[in-house]
Design a protein around this motif. Structure first.
Motif: not given
Length: 391
Positions: A172, A175-176, A196, A179
């Motif tokens: 996570c 992904r953040l 995210a 993003a």
């Protein structure tokens, strides 16, 4: 059906994501959430406890059953949940061979008689070994096996869950990060970043919760050590009892062989077995723990009873000594505390009970390993090594 297919697909996706995250961490291509030092110490302590418990368990099994094939057989019976058949110990098998040899070579001959005596002693040693193996298996091996199979399994399960939660959390975070990088380049809408961030918060919460559960279980390893310590005491107690029994059996055998004296067999005199097999502990001055006995007192002055030199044999001048006519010297008598029970070999010796007080003294020409002991109106020779002389 559709729900199950969706769930399988979701699980497969999560597994793939974790695998990718784990691989990237191994190659240094992804960041990894590190645990605090205290948590790492708990993990290392749990791993050490598991590894050393396995090694101690295996080596104790080797101690109790040196035969690899017999251990494999016992393992198979255990896996099949069947009772292990009773097995004759090596001592009992040796006793059987000696008894059969005596029967064939002549039980009335000196060699045959001695074979029978040694056979009985070996039989008792085998029985003591069987009791030791049974007691150790119940009080020491079984708790260790239970820890490895059952008690230690919850912590290992929670650690695996924690590892998965950490991989999800780091995925996570990755992904953040991507993003936000895409947002900076105006290639993603704000709702992608918000999604995210929400996933990261959920993953962080699950990770923190799982970390706390795992920490509590790992801190419980101290109670495991306490239980193992108690089992270790039981093992030492069983081993002490076993060796004390072996020692007493061999002392009795040595005394029996020592009473054989000199035997003439159609020719020159043969030396008595006491001369052939001198006392193993003769001359030993270092203190050792006494045999386990409900009547044996604990004393720092205690030493293991040893076989007096020429046990059961008195010098010629002492053999002719009539105890009824012996009078204690005017000076030189002392009080002595009996350390261990002693069974008189003949009428010239005085039977002893552990912890009783008797009067002792020596006479000119006596074997230095023996004293004259008096209790009331009874007197007789007593071995010095069964006594604690009091000032």
């Amino acid at each position: 059906m559709d729900f199950n297919m969706k769930k399988l697909a979701s699980d497969a996706g999560i597994f793939f994501t974790r695998a990718v995250q784990f691989t990237e961490e191994k190659f240094g291509q992804a960041e990894k959430t590190e645990l605090d030092a205290h948590f790492e110490n708990l993990l290392a302590r749990a791993d050490s406890t598991k590894n050393w418990t396995e090694r101690i368990l295996r080596q104790t099994e080797v101690l109790l059953q040196p035969s690899p094939s017999a251990r494999v057989e016992e393992f198979l019976y255990e896996k099949l949940d069947r009772k292990v058949p009773s097995r004759v110990t090596n001592g009992e098998l040796l006793a059987q061979y000696m008894a059969e040899a005596a029967g064939e070579l002549g039980p009335s001959t000196p060699y045959g008689k001695t074979l029978l005596k040694v056979s009985e002693a070996e039989k008792r040693l085998g029985a003591a070994e069987r009791d030791f193996i049974h007691t150790t298996s119940l009080s020491f091996l079984t708790p260790l096996r239970n820890f490895l199979k059952g008690s230690g399994e919850p912590s290992r399960k929670e650690r695996r869950l924690l590892q998965n939660r950490r991989l999800d959390l780091d995925a996570c975070k990755a992904r953040l990060k991507k993003a936000k990088a895409a947002e900076a380049k105006a290639t993603l809408w704000n709702d992608e970043v918000d999604k995210a961030e929400q996933e990261l918060r959920v993953a962080q919460t699950e990770f923190d919760r799982q970390a706390e559960v795992t920490r509590l279980l790992l801190e419980g390893i101290s109670s495991t050590h306490v239980n193992h310590l108690r089992c270790l005491h039981e093992f030492v107690k069983s081993q002490t009892t076993y060796y004390a029994q072996c020692y007493r059996h061999m002392l009795d055998l040595q005394r029996q062989l020592g009473r054989c004296g000199w035997t003439q067999v159609s020719g020159p005199y043969l030396p008595d077995p006491g001369a052939i097999f001198p006392g193993t502990f003769v001359g030993t001055t270092e203190p050792a723990s006494p045999p386990l006995s409900s009547t044996s007192p604990t004393t720092t002055a205690a030493t293991m009873p040893v076989v007096p030199t020429g046990a059961g044999l008195a010098p010629p001048e002492e053999a002719a000594l009539c105890l009824e006519e012996v009078a204690p010297p005017a000076s030189g008598t002392r009080k002595a505390r009996v350390l261990y029970d002693y069974e008189a070999a003949d009428s010239s010796e005085l039977a002893l009970l552990a912890d009783e007080l008797i009067t002792v003294y020596s006479l000119p020409g006596m074997d230095p390993d023996w004293l004259i002991g008096e209790r009331g109106n009874k007197k007789g020779k007593v071995p010095v090594t069964y006594l604690e002389l009091l000032s």
